[in-house]
Design a protein around this motif. Structure first.
Motif, PDB file in Angstrom:
ATOM      1  N   THR A  67      -7.601 -12.225 -18.505  1.00 34.34           N
ATOM      2  CA  THR A  67      -8.525 -13.227 -17.977  1.00 34.34           C
ATOM      3  C   THR A  67      -8.829 -14.223 -19.091  1.00 34.34           C
ATOM      4  N   ALA A 146     -14.563 -11.008 -29.041  1.00 39.60           N
ATOM      5  CA  ALA A 146     -13.992 -12.271 -28.585  1.00 39.60           C
ATOM      6  C   ALA A 146     -12.700 -12.588 -29.323  1.00 39.60           C
ATOM      7  N   ARG A 159     -11.186 -12.029 -23.992  1.00 42.15           N
ATOM      8  CA  ARG A 159     -11.870 -10.858 -24.521  1.00 42.15           C
ATOM      9  C   ARG A 159     -10.917 -10.095 -25.431  1.00 42.15           C
ATOM     10  N   ILE A 164     -11.860  -4.139 -23.732  1.00 42.99           N
ATOM     11  CA  ILE A 164     -11.669  -4.204 -22.284  1.00 42.99           C
ATOM     12  C   ILE A 164     -11.718  -2.793 -21.714  1.00 42.99           C
ATOM     13  N   ILE A 186     -10.593  -8.978 -16.557  1.00 40.55           N
ATOM     14  CA  ILE A 186     -12.015  -8.646 -16.502  1.00 40.55           C
ATOM     15  C   ILE A 186     -12.396  -8.382 -15.047  1.00 40.55           C
ATOM     16  N   ASP A 190     -18.123  -7.284 -14.989  1.00 40.06           N
ATOM     17  CA  ASP A 190     -18.232  -7.860 -16.334  1.00 40.06           C
ATOM     18  C   ASP A 190     -17.924  -9.351 -16.365  1.00 40.06           C
ATOM     19  N   LEU A 191     -17.592  -9.921 -15.201  1.00 39.07           N
ATOM     20  CA  LEU A 191     -17.088 -11.290 -15.187  1.00 39.07           C
ATOM     21  C   LEU A 191     -18.133 -12.311 -15.626  1.00 39.07           C
ATOM     22  N   PHE A 194     -18.610 -12.278 -19.279  1.00 36.32           N
ATOM     23  CA  PHE A 194     -17.433 -12.884 -19.916  1.00 36.32           C
ATOM     24  C   PHE A 194     -17.540 -14.405 -19.910  1.00 36.32           C
ATOM     25  N   ASP A 197     -20.230 -15.611 -22.317  1.00 32.28           N
ATOM     26  CA  ASP A 197     -19.771 -15.543 -23.710  1.00 32.28           C
ATOM     27  C   ASP A 197     -18.806 -16.682 -24.030  1.00 32.28           C
TER      28      ASP A 197
END
Length: 420
Positions: A67, A146, A159, A164, A186, A190-191, A194, A197
């Motif tokens: 992703t 990251a 990520r 992950i 992802i 958790d999207l 993500f 971030d």
């Protein structure tokens, strides 16, 4: 990130830079969404590419799914770099490996929190330090796990693989180790974190219209010249290889303006112009042909299959002859070719590879007229070609006077030719 109907609605230049940001084989984009920004486009989605792994049964190929968020900024030019969250073992190995290769190190003075959180890989540390403002540093230290990749036309966020939680492997037949698919996308839970971030880590750079200019003004010359200086002056394996094969601007200027037939051609131009890896290939073919011929002659009286090594020998020698013809045609271009101005009209990735490096098709249109010249070159030359095409800058080609459709693009040989 707001959803838009179709990734194909992205402008062609945005899609081209998105593909170039990954530099991977057989890219496929899935569920891509984008929103327009005053400086470009923010693109989010899933991507997959072909990976390989070695096992006892040989090399295995599979698709890796990730992703990503890409902040495309067409009006800026950033120095290339990768920032990724530290992993203690990986950091130690990377430090030792980079020192051996002669890659420049990059840490921020007085920024202990940042230095303990991120490893940086770049050949342009001075430009990168100028790029990272107080706001950017403060934002980056709040983001963990990251991978941030700075490309000339944008910032790519993913990520870190070690963080992950969802990483499924689709295996081959029972008992085999073959991997058909590796899913590291992802998931929905958790999207949102993500995406948050990605925005936090990247927008201080991506949304700063002066970022590229500030980085460029930090050093003398272009980013490419800074990278070359750092790698060649630091010693190490990479610096040695680059120094040995570097085609400079002075070499290209002399080649362009020297009357034909050209003489005293520098070694790096001979290597890239017509020799390439063909010397090694011809040596191997000649050795193979000679060995096969000796075997054939020594067994012809007592072995009915003596003609098989003879055919192998003939095939090897035919390969030598064809390689010699190829080298002669390429040498003729460099020694006798007419230097004509031109513009880049196309840069396209092919399915071919040389030494695990992707090969690109670069088309140069001689000016004011003439047959388009097609060159097949690696990624670094493609980067230069894309920048020249974007900026509409003139380049030049060498054209065979006897066959105007045959030519070559010398600026693609030079690392110094990449503009900001």
């Amino acid at each position: 990130m707001s959803e838009q109907p179709a990734p194909s609605a992205l402008p062609e230049d945005a899609l081209r830079e998105l593909k170039a940001a990954f530099e991977e084989r057989s890219l496929e984009f899935e569920d891509a969404h984008f929103q327009q920004h005053e400086l470009g486009y923010d693109i989010f989605g899933h991507v997959s590419w072909q990976e390989s792994s070695k096992s006892k049964s040989g090399q295995q190929f599979y698709r890796l799914h990730r992703t990503f968020v890409f902040f495309y900024r067409p009006a800026t030019t950033l120095p290339e770099a990768m920032l990724h969250s530290k992993s203690k073992l990986v950091s130690q190995l990377q430090s030792a490996f980079s020192h051996l290769l002669g890659m420049p190190s990059c840490q921020l003075e007085g920024e202990d929190q940042f230095n303990s959180a991120y490893d940086i890989t770049t050949a342009t540390p001075d430009s990168l330090r100028a790029l990272l403002t107080r706001q950017a540093i403060d934002a980056l230290v709040t983001v963990r796990d990251a991978v941030i990749i700075l490309k000339p036309r944008g910032v790519l966020f993913m990520r870190h693989q070690q963080a992950i939680s969802r990483s499924s492997m689709q295996l081959g037949p029972p008992g085999s180790r073959q991997v058909h698919n590796a899913d590291q996308r992802i998931d929905d839970t958790d999207l949102q974190a993500f995406l948050d971030d990605a925005v936090t880590a990247c927008t201080a750079i991506a949304n700063d219209p002066d970022a590229g200019r500030r980085a460029a003004n930090a050093v003398e010359g272009t980013f490419a010249e800074e990278a070359l200086h750092n790698m060649t002056s630091g010693g190490g394996y990479i610096g040695h290889v680059i120094s040995k094969h570097l085609v400079t601007r002075e070499m290209l200027d002399a080649l362009r303006h020297q009357p034909v037939p050209r003489s005293n051609i520098p070694g790096p131009i001979r290597k890239l112009g017509w020799q390439g890896s063909t010397t090694f290939l011809m040596t191997v073919l000649s050795l193979m042909g000679t060995i096969a011929l000796i075997i054939s002659l020594s067994t012809r009286n007592n072995d009915a299959s003596w003609w098989i090594p003879l055919l192998i020998s003939l095939g090897a020698y035919v390969g030598v002859v064809l390689t010699c013809c190829h080298r002669a045609a390429r040498k003729r271009l460099v020694v006798h070719g007419r230097a004509l101005p031109g513009i880049i009209t196309a840069v396209e990735q092919t399915d071919d590879e040389v030494n695990s490096s992707l090969i690109y098709r670069i088309v140069v249109q001689p000016q004011p007229d003439g047959s388009p010249i097609e060159a097949r070159m690696p990624e670094q030359a493609a980067k230069t070609a894309r920048r020249l095409m974007e900026q509409g800058r003139e380049t030049w080609v060498l054209v065979d006077p006897g066959k105007p459709a045959r030519g070559t693009w010398p600026e693609g040989w030079s690392l110094e030719a990449l503009p900001d």
